[in-house]
Structure formats: structure tokens, C-alpha cells
Design a protein around this motif. Structure first.
Motif, PDB file in Angstrom:
ATOM      1  N   ASP A   1       0.787  -1.068  -0.429  1.00  0.00           N
ATOM      2  CA  ASP A   1      -0.130   0.121   0.086  1.00  0.00           C
ATOM      3  C   ASP A   1       1.314   1.390   0.260  1.00  0.00           C
ATOM      4  O   ASP A   1       2.388   0.715   0.395  1.00  0.00           O
ATOM      5  CB  ASP A   1      -0.642  -0.031   1.111  1.00  0.00           C
ATOM      6  CG  ASP A   1      -1.761  -0.718   1.652  1.00  0.00           C
ATOM      7  OD1 ASP A   1      -2.308  -1.789   0.146  1.00  0.00           O
ATOM      8  OD2 ASP A   1      -2.058  -1.799   2.463  1.00  0.00           O
TER       9      ASP A   1
ATOM     10  N   THR B   1       0.755   5.714  -0.132  1.00  0.00           N
ATOM     11  CA  THR B   1      -0.756   6.792   0.403  1.00  0.00           C
ATOM     12  C   THR B   1       0.084   7.850  -0.749  1.00  0.00           C
ATOM     13  O   THR B   1       1.015   8.225  -0.722  1.00  0.00           O
ATOM     14  CB  THR B   1      -0.404   7.808   1.330  1.00  0.00           C
ATOM     15  OG1 THR B   1      -1.379   6.526   2.519  1.00  0.00           O
ATOM     16  CG2 THR B   1      -1.003   8.945   1.850  1.00  0.00           C
TER      17      THR B   1
ATOM     18  N   GLU C   1      -3.651  10.106  -0.205  1.00  0.00           N
ATOM     19  CA  GLU C   1      -5.337   8.759  -0.537  1.00  0.00           C
ATOM     20  C   GLU C   1      -4.748   7.566  -0.371  1.00  0.00           C
ATOM     21  O   GLU C   1      -3.424   7.477  -0.699  1.00  0.00           O
ATOM     22  CB  GLU C   1      -5.679   8.773  -2.275  1.00  0.00           C
ATOM     23  CG  GLU C   1      -6.974   7.942  -2.340  1.00  0.00           C
ATOM     24  CD  GLU C   1      -7.822   7.965  -3.620  1.00  0.00           C
ATOM     25  OE1 GLU C   1      -8.529   7.340  -3.438  1.00  0.00           O
ATOM     26  OE2 GLU C   1      -6.855   8.771  -4.345  1.00  0.00           O
ATOM     27  N   LEU C   2      -5.167   6.655  -0.030  1.00  0.00           N
ATOM     28  CA  LEU C   2      -4.090   5.304  -0.181  1.00  0.00           C
ATOM     29  C   LEU C   2      -4.753   4.098  -0.691  1.00  0.00           C
ATOM     30  O   LEU C   2      -5.618   4.478  -1.155  1.00  0.00           O
ATOM     31  CB  LEU C   2      -4.887   4.286   1.530  1.00  0.00           C
ATOM     32  CG  LEU C   2      -4.263   2.692   2.451  1.00  0.00           C
ATOM     33  CD1 LEU C   2      -3.144   2.997   2.031  1.00  0.00           C
ATOM     34  CD2 LEU C   2      -5.006   2.477   2.858  1.00  0.00           C
TER      35      LEU C   2
ATOM     36  N   HIS D   1      -3.810   0.875  -3.024  1.00  0.00           N
ATOM     37  CA  HIS D   1      -3.093  -0.743  -2.534  1.00  0.00           C
ATOM     38  C   HIS D   1      -2.594  -1.195  -4.021  1.00  0.00           C
ATOM     39  O   HIS D   1      -2.669  -0.447  -5.128  1.00  0.00           O
ATOM     40  CB  HIS D   1      -4.318  -1.979  -2.864  1.00  0.00           C
ATOM     41  CG  HIS D   1      -5.318  -0.943  -1.444  1.00  0.00           C
ATOM     42  ND1 HIS D   1      -4.908  -1.243  -0.236  1.00  0.00           N
ATOM     43  CD2 HIS D   1      -6.705  -0.523  -1.656  1.00  0.00           C
ATOM     44  CE1 HIS D   1      -5.861  -0.146   0.546  1.00  0.00           C
ATOM     45  NE2 HIS D   1      -6.429  -0.939  -0.167  1.00  0.00           N
TER      46      HIS D   1
ATOM     47  N   THR E   1      -6.797  -0.420  -6.500  1.00  0.00           N
ATOM     48  CA  THR E   1      -7.572   0.315  -5.555  1.00  0.00           C
ATOM     49  C   THR E   1      -9.209  -0.063  -6.072  1.00  0.00           C
ATOM     50  O   THR E   1      -9.465  -0.422  -4.237  1.00  0.00           O
ATOM     51  CB  THR E   1      -6.821   2.213  -4.726  1.00  0.00           C
ATOM     52  OG1 THR E   1      -5.477   1.072  -5.058  1.00  0.00           O
ATOM     53  CG2 THR E   1      -8.028   2.063  -3.768  1.00  0.00           C
TER      54      THR E   1
END
Length: 170
Positions: free
Chosen positions: A120, A122, A126-127, A129, A150
């Protein structure tokens, strides 16, 4: 009887010759197909690589990025590619993401086979994946293909949450 033996012997010779000719023809035909495929690859390789949504990089076995293969638009590490070429992934990734990617890289180096991992990041607050797929290229280089997953992760989470709510209602 002698005539029959001669005919059988000649049939056997012709069958052997036929098999040799068939093998030669197959080699030539497959070579033509391989040649056509090679021409297509040469003609479209750059466009194909630029259209892929994945960030594709080549690394040394120690994790130093030597090339960005895909388009600049796939770069999601927050550093322009001209600056990250020559950097170690340890310098680019947060510690937890680095540990996950490094574990996948180590697995590839140990097994000499491709492997898939997740991490992951940021990005712009925003996080996000990511799935990283790493394959050995040669003795001292690997290919890493990194895909933003994501939306798939969010969809899966929404489905799991909906299933939990349905079970509570039941």
C-alpha cells in the motif's frame, strides 16, 4: 516373395523420407510464424508498453531501479522517473511497503520464478493498494510490474460489508 520384400522395403524408405520432409516443413512453417510474430513485436512493442496501465520497471537484484519500461503516466511513486532511475526501492517506498516488496523480490531471487505480492502507498493523501509482480530477467536483473488494484480492493470490501449486513439481518 522377393518382389514383395522389395516393395515393403521401398515403402519403409518412403515413409522415413516423408517423415523427414514433414519435419523440415514444420520447422520452416513455425519459423515463418515466429518471424511474423517477431515483426509484430518490433512494430508494436513501444505502443503496447505505453498502453499498459501497469508501472513496469527493471531492477538489479539489490533493488536499484535501472529502467522505467512503461509510460511516465504509470509512475505512482511520486518521484519523476528521471530522478528515480538509479535509486534503490528502499529510498522510494515507505518502510512497510518496502518490506512487502523486498520480501517478494527475495522470494523471486530464491526460487528463480515469478511471484506476486501486495503493498500500500499513500498517493496525494489517499491510501492506494498495489499488486507487484516480479520476474527474473537474467542473472542480475528482475522485471517488476506494479498494478493499482485500489478499486478491486474497495469493491471486495464493499461486498464483504454487504454480506455481513445481510447475515445480521437474517
Amino acid at each position: 516373395m522377393v518382389r514383395e520384400e522389395q516393395l515393403l522395403k521401398r515403402i519403409q524408405e518412403l515413409e522415413t523420407e516423408n517423415e523427414k520432409l514433414r519435419t523440415q516443413l514444420n520447422r520452416r512453417t513455425s519459423g515463418a510464424v515466429d518471424g511474423a510474430a517477431e515483426q509484430t513485436r518490433a512494430k508494436y512493442a513501444d505502443r503496447i508498453l505505453d498502453t499498459l496501465p501497469d508501472m513496469m520497471t527493471v531492477w538489479t537484484n539489490s533493488g536499484v531501479i535501472t529502467e522505467l519500461i512503461s509510460s511516465e503516466e504509470t509512475n505512482h511513486v511520486g518521484v519523476p522517473s528521471e530522478r528515480f532511475i538509479g535509486m534503490n526501492i528502499r529510498e522510494l517506498l515507505p518502510e512497510e511497503a518496502y518490506r512487502n516488496v523486498r520480501a517478494n523480490l527475495d522470494h523471486v531471487l530464491e526460487t528463480k520464478r515469478g511471484s506476486t505480492g501486495r503493498h500500500d502507498l499513500t498517493v496525494d493523501g489517499e491510501l492506494r493498494h498495489y499488486e507487484n509482480r516480479i520476474w527474473p530477467l537474467d542473472r542480475d536483473k528482475v522485471l517488476c510490474m506494479c498494478r493499482d488494484i485500489t478499486e478491486a480492493v474497495r469493491t471486495q470490501k464493499a461486498m464483504n460489508d454487504a454480506n455481513k449486513r445481510m447475515k445480521l439481518i437474517e
